[in-house]
Design a protein around this motif. Structure first.
Motif, short mmCIF file in Angstrom:
data_model
loop_
_atom_site.label_atom_id
_atom_site.label_comp_id
_atom_site.label_asym_id
_atom_site.label_seq_id
_atom_site.Cartn_x
_atom_site.Cartn_y
_atom_site.Cartn_z
N TRP A 263 4.67 5.86 17.47
CA TRP A 263 4.34 6.47 16.18
C TRP A 263 3.59 5.47 15.30
CZ3 TRP A 263 5.82 11.50 16.14
CH2 TRP A 263 6.83 11.88 17.03
N PRO A 264 2.80 5.99 14.37
CA PRO A 264 2.13 5.08 13.44
C PRO A 264 3.03 4.71 12.26
CG PRO A 264 0.97 7.22 13.62
CD PRO A 264 2.33 7.37 14.21
N TYR A 265 2.72 3.59 11.63
CA TYR A 265 3.14 3.35 10.25
C TYR A 265 1.94 2.77 9.51
CZ TYR A 265 3.87 -1.64 11.41
OH TYR A 265 3.71 -2.94 11.81
N HIS A 266 1.95 2.94 8.20
CA HIS A 266 0.80 2.48 7.42
C HIS A 266 1.16 2.42 5.95
CE1 HIS A 266 0.15 6.69 6.09
NE2 HIS A 266 0.48 7.01 7.32
N ASP A 267 0.28 1.80 5.19
CA ASP A 267 0.44 1.74 3.73
C ASP A 267 0.25 3.13 3.16
OD1 ASP A 267 0.37 1.17 1.03
OD2 ASP A 267 -1.00 -0.53 1.22
N HIS A 268 1.17 3.55 2.28
CA HIS A 268 1.03 4.86 1.61
C HIS A 268 1.22 4.68 0.11
CE1 HIS A 268 0.73 9.15 1.46
NE2 HIS A 268 1.03 9.33 2.74
N SER A 269 0.89 3.48 -0.37
CA SER A 269 1.03 3.16 -1.80
C SER A 269 -0.20 3.67 -2.55
CB SER A 269 1.14 1.64 -1.95
OG SER A 269 -0.13 1.06 -1.69
N PRO A 270 -0.30 3.39 -3.86
CA PRO A 270 -1.54 3.77 -4.57
C PRO A 270 -2.80 3.16 -3.96
CG PRO A 270 0.19 3.22 -6.14
CD PRO A 270 0.73 2.87 -4.77
N SER A 271 -2.67 2.06 -3.22
CA SER A 271 -3.86 1.44 -2.60
C SER A 271 -4.03 1.87 -1.15
CB SER A 271 -3.76 -0.08 -2.67
OG SER A 271 -2.77 -0.57 -1.78
N MET A 272 -3.40 2.99 -0.78
CA MET A 272 -3.38 3.44 0.62
C MET A 272 -4.76 3.42 1.30
SD MET A 272 -2.22 7.22 1.82
CE MET A 272 -2.52 7.87 3.47
N HIS A 273 -5.75 4.02 0.64
CA HIS A 273 -7.03 4.20 1.32
C HIS A 273 -7.76 2.87 1.56
CE1 HIS A 273 -6.26 8.40 0.99
NE2 HIS A 273 -6.16 8.31 -0.33
N GLU A 274 -7.77 2.02 0.55
CA GLU A 274 -8.40 0.71 0.74
C GLU A 274 -7.63 -0.11 1.77
OE1 GLU A 274 -7.36 2.02 -2.08
OE2 GLU A 274 -8.75 1.67 -3.75
N SER A 275 -6.29 0.01 1.72
CA SER A 275 -5.47 -0.81 2.62
C SER A 275 -5.62 -0.36 4.06
CB SER A 275 -4.00 -0.72 2.20
OG SER A 275 -3.85 -1.19 0.88
N ILE A 276 -5.67 0.94 4.29
CA ILE A 276 -5.86 1.44 5.66
C ILE A 276 -7.24 1.03 6.17
CG2 ILE A 276 -6.21 3.55 7.02
CD1 ILE A 276 -3.80 4.74 5.56
N ASP A 277 -8.25 1.12 5.32
CA ASP A 277 -9.59 0.66 5.71
C ASP A 277 -9.56 -0.82 6.10
OD1 ASP A 277 -10.72 3.09 5.27
OD2 ASP A 277 -11.68 2.57 3.37
N GLY A 278 -8.69 -1.58 5.45
CA GLY A 278 -8.63 -3.02 5.68
C GLY A 278 -7.66 -3.43 6.78
N GLY A 279 -6.96 -2.46 7.40
CA GLY A 279 -6.13 -2.80 8.57
C GLY A 279 -4.63 -2.80 8.34
#
Lengths: 309, 299
Positions: free
Chosen positions: A167-183
Motif C-alpha cells: 500500500w502507499p503512504y504519502h504526505d496529506h498535509s496542507p503541503s500535500m501536492h508540493e510534497s508529493i511532487d518532491g518525493g
C-alpha cells in the motif's frame, strides 16, 4: 457416543490442529520517521544511456524534503529500504513492514528546515482511528494532518486481514501536492499471518519528478534502482504510482500469474498498488519499465540483474 | 572586443518539481516569510543599499539603544518613531531608487533599489568554460523573454536567453571564460549586476590499497579550495557511466580522503550541489598490484 468414537474424534481433531501452523504472534512494530531536507539528483550519471544524451545537473539537482527512517527517538538515521537488493536511499520513504494482526506505531517528526512547511503521513490499506488519518481537513482534522516544523505525531495503525499486500503512504498535509511532487511517499508491505517473507523485495514507485518520469525518484537506466537477485530467490515487487498519470509496469523475460491469467505487464494508477511474486529462474540482465512510451522516454526505465546460483 | 564565451543557454524552468528549490543559490531578502531586512544601528542603516523586486517588502528593525525613524527623502512616507526593537515594513511597487533617511538623525541616509529583474548573487566560483546556472526573480509577466548579459571586461554582451516562469523565477546556464559581472535584461529593464568569480582549478587524486580490497583515495585541489565539494565517482557498467559514491568537502589543506571499493575511480570538484563539475581528476585504475600509485594533474 461411545468412548472409542470420542477418542477417535479427539485424535482426529488433534491431528487437524497439528496440521495448521501455530498463529504468528501479533507484534507491535515501531517506526521512527522524519521529514528531512535533502539535495536530490534525479540523474546522478547525468545521461540517458539508451538515447546516448547527456543531462545537465541544472535540470536534475534540486532541494526537496523526503521521509527518512531513524533509530528510536530520531537519534540516528537509517536506510529507508532493504540493503542488498539494489535500492538507493531516501526515495521512497521507509518500507513499513508488518504482518496481519500487528499494531504499527509510526513516530513522525517534521524536520523540514528547507521550506518550513507542515507535513504528515497518510497510510492506505491499514486500519486506524481518525486521529491517525494524517489528512488535513480545515476545521475537522487535528495535529495528525498538520504536523508543523519541529513538531511530532504518532500514527497508530493496525494491519487487518484486509491489509495483506502492499500500500502507499504519502504526505496529506496542507503541503500535500508540493510534497508529493518532491518525493514524500513510500510503501507499506503487509504479510499474511502465515505468509513466508520473500528473499528479495523490490520497491518500485512510479512518479513524475520535474520534467522526468521517475522510478523511486530517479530517471533513466543506471540511475533508477539496479535491482539484483540470485537464481532460486523468491522475489517480490512492490509497485505503486503517485502523481496524476497511469503507468503500465512491465518486466522483461518474466511472467507472473494473477487470478489464473499469466501477465507480464500491469496497469497502475495514482495511489494504486500491487505486489508481484515469482521464484527467480532466469539469470541475466533485464529491463523493467513503464510501457507508456512517453514515460519510458522520459526516464521511467531500469535494469534488473539475476545472478546464477 | 573579446567575445564572451558563453555557449549554452536555455530555459530551465520547470526542470525541478514544484517542491524543489535551487540548493546552490539563495534569493535576495532576509526575514522569515520573505522580504528584505534592514537593521537600524546607532548611526547607520545596514545594509545602506538594498535591491528588491517590485512588490517586495522591506522591514527595518531598530537594533540600537536610541530612537530612530525611517522616512522617504521626498516625504512620500514615514514610519513614525521606532524605539529599540521597533520595526517598520513597507512594500515597494514602482521600479526606481527610493532614498530615505532617519529624520531624528538626518546624517543617516540609505536607499532601496526597486527592480523588475533580480539575479541571485552566485555563492560559489565557476570554472572556465564549464556550465554555471544563474537563477533569479522577476515581476514581469510569465513567459516574458529574459536575456542574461555578461561583462568580462569589454562591456555587457548577451550570453544566454530564457523566459519568466509562472512563479516569477527564471534560470539560465552560462559558460563563463573569466571572472566578470552578469545581469538580466528584458526590454528596458535590467537587474543590478552580480559578480561571478571564475577560477581555473585542477583536482588530483591518488590511491592506496587497504585491507579487504578497499582503496583510500586522497584528493587535492589547486589553487587551494577549502570547503569545496568533491565527489568520488566509480565507472560502473550497470550504472552506464560514472556513478557518484562518496561526497566530501576539502579540508583546510584543500585535501579530502575517501575509502572506496572499485576498479576505476575519479574525483570531481563540484559546486555545492555535488553534481555541477568544476574540475575532473584523471581516472584512477585501481585493482593493480599492491603499492601501485596513480597521480596526475588535469592538463
Amino acid at each position: 457416543m461411545s468412548r472409542a468414537v470420542a477418542l477417535a474424534v479427539l485424535i482426529a481433531t488433534g491431528a487437524a490442529l497439528c496440521a495448521v501452523p501455530a498463529p504468528a504472534e501479533a507484534a507491535t512494530r515501531d517506526y521512527w520517521v522524519a521529514a528531512v531536507p535533502v539535495t536530490w539528483n534525479t540523474v546522478p550519471n547525468q545521461r540517458d544511456a539508451i538515447a546516448d544524451v547527456g543531462v545537465s545537473p541544472a535540470d536534475t539537482v534540486f532541494g526537496t524534503v523526503v521521509y527518512r527512517r531513524y533509530t528510536r527517538g530520531w537519534k540516528r538515521p537509517l536506510r529507508n529500504t532493504p540493503s542488498g537488493s539494489g535500492h538507493h536511499d531516501l526515495m521512497p520513504g521507509p518500507l513499513i513492514r508488518a504482518r496481519e494482526g500487528d499494531r504499527i506505531r509510526v513516530h513522525f517528526k517534521n524536520l523540514d528546515t528547507l521550506f518550513e512547511r507542515s507535513h504528515s503521513m497518510h497510510f492506505h490499506g491499514v486500519r486506524y482511528p481518525p486521529s491517525s488519518d494524517g489528512a488535513y481537513v480545515p476545521g475537522f482534522s487535528g495535529g495528525d494532518g498538520d504536523v508543523r516544523p519541529g513538531r511530532t505525531w504518532t500514527y497508530r495503525l493496525r494491519a487487518g486481514a484486509d491489509s495483506v499486500g502492499v500500500w502507499p503512504y504519502h504526505d496529506h498535509s496542507p503541503s500535500m501536492h508540493e510534497s508529493i511532487d518532491g518525493g514524500m511517499w513510500g510503501m507499506l508491505s503487509i504479510l499474511g499471518r502465515h505468509e513466508r517473507a520473500p528473499d528479495r523485495e523490490f520497491v518500485v514507485v512510479m512518479a513524475p519528478m520535474g520534467r522526468f518520469q521517475s522510478i523511486d525518484g530517479r530517471a533513466f537506466v543506471g540511475n533508477t534502482p539496479v535491482f539484483t537477485s540470485v537464481e532460486g530467490d523468491r522475489v517480490q515487487w512492490d509497485v505503486m504510482a503517485m502523481g496524476s498519470e497511469h503507468h503500465t509496469f512491465h518486466v522483461h523475460g518474466h511472467r507472473w500469474r494473477e487470478r489464473g491469467v499469466d501477465l507480464d505487464t500491469r496497469t497502475v494508477g495514482p495511489a494504486e498498488s500491487f505486489r508481484i511474486r515469482w521464484r527467480e529462474r532466469d539469470p541475466g540482465t533485464w529491463l523493467y519499465h513503464c510501457h507508456v512510451e512517453g514515460h519510458m522516454e522520459q526516464g521511467m526505465i531500469g535494469i534488473y540483474q539475476v545472478a546464477r546460483r | 572586443m573579446r567575445r564572451t564565451a558563453v555557449l549554452a543557454a536555455g530555459a530551465l524552468l520547470g526542470a525541478a518539481p514544484a517542491a524543489a528549490q535551487a540548493p546552490d543559490h539563495g534569493h535576495h531578502g532576509g526575514p522569515a516569510g520573505g522580504g528584505t531586512a534592514v537593521a537600524i544601528g546607532f548611526g547607520t542603516f545596514a545594509p545602506a543599499t538594498v535591491d528588491v523586486l517590485a512588490g517586495d517588502r522591506v522591514t527595518w528593525t531598530n537594533t540600537s539603544v536610541r530612537r530612530h525613524d525611517v522616512a522617504a527623502v521626498d516625504s512620500a512616507w514615514a514610519s513614525g518613531t521606532l524605539g529599540p526593537n521597533g520595526a517598520y515594513a513597507r512594500a515597494f511597487d514602482t521600479p526606481g531608487t527610493v532614498a530615505y533617511l532617519c529624520r531624528i538623525h538626518p546624517f543617516m541616509r540609505a536607499s532601496v533599489g526597486v527592480h523588475e529583474l533580480l539575479l541571485d548573487a552566485p555563492r560559489e566560483a565557476g570554472a572556465p568554460g564549464r556550465p554555471f546556472t544563474l537563477r533569479g526573480r522577476t515581476s514581469l509577466a510569465p513567459g516574458t523573454a529574459i536575456g542574461v548579459e555578461a561583462d568580462e571586461g569589454a562591456g555587457f554582451a548577451m550570453v544566454a536567453r530564457t523566459a519568466a516562469g509562472d512563479d516569477g523565477t527564471f534560470a539560465a546556464t552560462v559558460r563563463p571564460r573569466t571572472s566578470g559581472r552578469l545581469r538580466a535584461v528584458a526590454g528596458p529593464a535590467a537587474s543590478p549586476p552580480v559578480a561571478l568569480p571564475v577560477l581555473d582549478r585542477t583536482v588530483t587524486a591518488s590511491a592506496r590499497r587497504l585491507r579487504g580490497g578497499r582503496w583510500l583515495v586522497t584528493t587535492r585541489a589547486a589553487p587551494a579550495s577549502p570547503g569545496t565539494t568533491v565527489v568520488v565517482q566509480l565507472r560502473l557498467r550497470e550504472r552506464f557511466g560514472w556513478w557518484p559514491v562518496r561526497r566530501a568537502r576539502l579540508d583546510h589543506r584543500s585535501r579530502a580522503r575517501v575509502r572506496v571499493r572499485a576498479v576505476r575511480a575519479r574525483v570531481v570538484l563540484t559546486l555545492a550541489d555535488g553534481a555541477t563539475p568544476l574540475a575532473v581528476s584523471p581516472t584512477l585504475r585501481l585493482g593493480r598490484p599492491q603499492g601501485a600509485r596513480t597521480a596526475a594533474k588535469v592538463p
